[in-house]
Design an enzyme around this catalytic site. Sequence first.
Site: not given
Length: 520
Positions: A89, A91, A125, A175, A182, A251-252, A261
Amino acid sequence: MPLPPIAFDNSYARELPGFYTAWPPVPAPQPQLLKLNHALAAELGLDAAALASADGLAVLSGQVVPAGAEPLAQAYAGHQFGGFSPQLGDGRALLLGELIDRHGRRRDWAFKGSGRTPYSRGGDGKAAVGPVLREYLMGEAMHALGIPTTRVLAAVATGEPVQRDRVLPGALLNRIAASHIRVGTFQFFAARGRHDDVQRLVAYTLARHDPELQGTEPPALALLRAMAERQAALIAQWMGVGFIHGVMNTDNMTLSGETIDYGPCAFMEQHDPAAVFSSIDHGGRYAYGQQPLIARWNIARLAECLLPLIDPDADRAVAAATAVIDAFPAMYAARWLAVMRAKLGLAGDAPEHDEADRTLAEAWLALLQAQGADHTLAFRALADAVDGAAGVAVGDAVADHAAPSARISGVPATHTLQQLLPEAPAREAWLARWRARLAQQPQAAGGHAAALCRANPLYIPRNHRVEAVLTAAIEHADLSPFDELLAVLQRPFEAQAGHAADAEPAAREQTACYQTFCGT
């Protein structure tokens, strides 16, 4: 200057409750605007001057949540270096909201480095100035190279120190992405047996990225195939410019087909399929030459999530998904060949030339590897070799009287093709094959040399140059070297007077020990 109202239209928050946690950003205590992307602001229909004002900075730094925004942390899982983490998730990221840009495209606006969320897993974070500026620079370079990518709208210093291996100045970035969906987003719900939620996510993703495919076949299968096609195209482009993502975890990998990323990423200098620059990739899982294989592996992980939705019969579902996975190498090979044809100046896509062109391209890359040539400069220097100029076919000494076309590439004089590939017999044998192939096609607009310059960049984010401008920003609060390099990288195909150093490779010993880190 007052900030005009921002027209948010937040479909993810509206249509996918339960897929995120609503969460406010942590306000930056003493924000300072480091860099604002005026061109991207214009694309989004935003007033750049207003964004640069005190009111705009309050929004860009998380001090003020603008009307219509619905900040949220997205839930996702992921395979990280092959091991499955069921809960990752956002973070250190927050989706602020969505905008419809001037071209009618839906774009996510997200913070990165805006503080802890429920998914932070013990992290702070936050982000530091160096990695934030690195992501800005890399995203803009990739965009200028024509490669799908997320981009940074603004980089903001927070005025708050962050603790990494040492105390660093804090920052956050804004961003912009086609979406932040993803492979890991699907994995989060599939791992919990929440197949209805996977189905909702399939419907949402298709509607957002492939509306024309709705109703053509089982939606999950259509999405899997479309995603595979996008990844084949993206990875082929990465391979063309020598880009190494460095952390191709599930996740990327986005469903939109954008690069996302920019942590331990780098551009390869000396051509080497085994090149790795990530400090955490000890086994070379995400090496340059492994990237197409890892893309297929990640697609298989998405397919696993979709099986119950592809067909109620398990055997038929597996067969249909496997067909897409097995088709990926051919998808990628076709995209890679198209990239290589452009980079070698080979016109057309006639099937009768496929095998010969593929063999010619593979032989060229093998030549670069065998002689340790710089990937970027070798391709660019081909523009000087079309007619045997720049010392390529005139003996051991570079011809000072070479025709003007001989120096069209802008490659530094110390890096002619003859110097990049010093073993003359192998070089000349390949060049003879290449020139014979060029002779079979009409001249490109402006000539073969000009076409080669349009396809092969002279400037990439050279690792040592990136580190130098980031050091100036971090240690001396001097952004002028960053701005200068950014301006060069935004025109990568155009030789620019006074910037020969930006095209120079690092010393071999420097590249051999260079590492990048997950530092954002």
